[in-house]
Design a protein around this motif. Structure first.
Motif, mmCIF file in Angstrom:
data_model
loop_
_atom_site.group_PDB
_atom_site.id
_atom_site.type_symbol
_atom_site.label_atom_id
_atom_site.label_comp_id
_atom_site.label_asym_id
_atom_site.label_seq_id
_atom_site.Cartn_x
_atom_site.Cartn_y
_atom_site.Cartn_z
ATOM 1 N N ILE A 86 24.486 16.835 31.409
ATOM 2 C CA ILE A 86 23.923 15.522 31.669
ATOM 3 C C ILE A 86 24.175 15.200 33.129
ATOM 4 N N SER A 87 23.130 14.922 33.845
ATOM 5 C CA SER A 87 23.229 14.649 35.275
ATOM 6 C C SER A 87 23.719 13.224 35.503
ATOM 7 N N PRO A 88 24.856 13.029 36.204
ATOM 8 C CA PRO A 88 25.412 11.686 36.349
ATOM 9 C C PRO A 88 24.474 10.706 37.046
ATOM 10 N N GLN A 89 23.652 11.172 37.982
ATOM 11 C CA GLN A 89 22.786 10.225 38.680
ATOM 12 C C GLN A 89 21.658 9.695 37.802
ATOM 13 N N ARG A 90 21.387 10.336 36.673
ATOM 14 C CA ARG A 90 20.325 9.877 35.788
ATOM 15 C C ARG A 90 20.860 9.074 34.608
ATOM 16 N N VAL A 91 22.181 8.996 34.439
ATOM 17 C CA VAL A 91 22.764 8.212 33.350
ATOM 18 C C VAL A 91 22.804 6.756 33.787
ATOM 19 N N LYS A 92 22.282 5.883 32.946
ATOM 20 C CA LYS A 92 22.270 4.463 33.280
ATOM 21 C C LYS A 92 23.670 3.888 33.143
ATOM 22 N N PRO A 93 24.102 3.073 34.105
ATOM 23 C CA PRO A 93 25.454 2.514 34.063
ATOM 24 C C PRO A 93 25.762 1.757 32.778
ATOM 25 N N LYS A 94 24.779 1.018 32.260
ATOM 26 C CA LYS A 94 25.008 0.251 31.042
ATOM 27 C C LYS A 94 25.284 1.176 29.858
ATOM 28 N N GLU A 95 24.499 2.273 29.761
ATOM 29 C CA GLU A 95 24.705 3.244 28.683
ATOM 30 C C GLU A 95 26.067 3.909 28.811
ATOM 31 N N LEU A 96 26.437 4.262 30.029
ATOM 32 C CA LEU A 96 27.733 4.890 30.258
ATOM 33 C C LEU A 96 28.862 3.948 29.858
ATOM 34 N N ALA A 97 28.736 2.685 30.227
ATOM 35 C CA ALA A 97 29.764 1.697 29.880
ATOM 36 C C ALA A 97 29.879 1.548 28.366
ATOM 37 N N GLN A 98 28.755 1.529 27.662
ATOM 38 C CA GLN A 98 28.785 1.404 26.204
ATOM 39 C C GLN A 98 29.463 2.619 25.562
ATOM 40 N N LYS A 99 29.165 3.811 26.068
ATOM 41 C CA LYS A 99 29.785 5.019 25.519
ATOM 42 C C LYS A 99 31.289 5.017 25.779
ATOM 43 N N LEU A 100 31.665 4.639 26.986
ATOM 44 C CA LEU A 100 33.093 4.590 27.315
ATOM 45 C C LEU A 100 33.817 3.549 26.468
ATOM 46 N N ARG A 101 33.193 2.392 26.291
ATOM 47 C CA ARG A 101 33.784 1.332 25.478
ATOM 48 C C ARG A 101 33.999 1.814 24.044
ATOM 49 N N GLY A 102 33.012 2.499 23.493
ATOM 50 C CA GLY A 102 33.135 3.034 22.137
ATOM 51 C C GLY A 102 34.247 4.067 22.031
ATOM 52 N N SER A 103 34.335 4.939 23.028
ATOM 53 C CA SER A 103 35.396 5.949 23.027
ATOM 54 C C SER A 103 36.767 5.299 23.135
ATOM 55 N N LEU A 104 36.880 4.298 23.990
ATOM 56 C CA LEU A 104 38.161 3.612 24.144
ATOM 57 C C LEU A 104 38.563 2.873 22.875
ATOM 58 N N ARG A 105 37.601 2.272 22.188
ATOM 59 C CA ARG A 105 37.905 1.598 20.918
ATOM 60 C C ARG A 105 38.405 2.597 19.873
ATOM 61 N N ALA A 106 37.777 3.773 19.839
ATOM 62 C CA ALA A 106 38.201 4.800 18.887
ATOM 63 C C ALA A 106 39.626 5.253 19.195
ATOM 64 N N ILE A 107 39.943 5.413 20.472
ATOM 65 C CA ILE A 107 41.304 5.799 20.863
ATOM 66 C C ILE A 107 42.289 4.708 20.483
ATOM 67 N N LEU A 108 41.913 3.464 20.728
ATOM 68 C CA LEU A 108 42.781 2.338 20.396
ATOM 69 C C LEU A 108 43.061 2.289 18.900
ATOM 70 N N LYS A 109 42.045 2.531 18.066
ATOM 71 C CA LYS A 109 42.240 2.541 16.605
ATOM 72 C C LYS A 109 43.214 3.644 16.201
ATOM 73 N N LEU A 110 43.073 4.809 16.829
ATOM 74 C CA LEU A 110 43.989 5.904 16.531
ATOM 75 C C LEU A 110 45.423 5.531 16.883
ATOM 76 N N LEU A 111 45.601 4.926 18.042
ATOM 77 C CA LEU A 111 46.938 4.532 18.472
ATOM 78 C C LEU A 111 47.523 3.461 17.578
ATOM 79 N N GLU A 112 46.690 2.508 17.159
ATOM 80 C CA GLU A 112 47.163 1.427 16.307
ATOM 81 C C GLU A 112 47.521 1.908 14.902
ATOM 82 N N SER A 113 46.865 2.963 14.447
ATOM 83 C CA SER A 113 47.121 3.453 13.104
ATOM 84 C C SER A 113 48.442 4.209 13.012
ATOM 85 N N ASN A 114 48.985 4.607 14.133
ATOM 86 C CA ASN A 114 50.265 5.351 14.132
ATOM 87 C C ASN A 114 51.410 4.430 14.266
#
Length: 114
Positions: A86-114
């Motif tokens: 995936i070419s970084p210059q063609r990824v829309k910032p809003k889409e990237l932010a949404q993907k990162l936010r989702g990944s961070l939430r998943a990590i947070l859930k994992l940490l909270e479950s332990n």
């Protein structure tokens, strides 16, 4: 492979030349550019597409996957996404932010479950 298309020693190839080498109509090449963000040939001052050898090899691989192996466009997109093309210059910032936010939430859930 005996019937593999031959490329010359040129650095850049125009879309018509790529069309001949790959045996694909120019409109298919333009459509694939819209579907695969990593397939992004340079443009000349006259706004002509200029493909390099790697672009042509990518087109041939996409063609093989679609026409010979029977994959769908979505399947080929998933394959290339897994390969990290995936070419970084063609990824829309809003889409990237949404993907990162989702990944961070998943990590947070994992940490909270332990």
């Amino acid at each position: 492979m005996g019937n593999e298309p031959r490329l010359g020693s040129k650095v850049f190839y125009k879309i018509g030349e790529v069309s001949q080498v790959t045996k694909l109509p120019a409109y298919v090449l333009r459509f694939w550019e819209s579907q695969f963000p990593f397939l992004n040939p340079k443009k000349s001052r006259g706004n002509q597409r200029l493909y390099v050898r790697r672009d042509i090899e990518t087109v041939l691989e996409i063609k093989r996957m679609l026409y010979e192996e029977g994959h769908t466009l979505e399947g080929v997109k998933r394959y290339w996404a897994r390969r990290g093309r995936i070419s970084p210059q063609r990824v829309k910032p809003k889409e990237l932010a949404q993907k990162l936010r989702g990944s961070l939430r998943a990590i947070l859930k994992l940490l909270e479950s332990n």
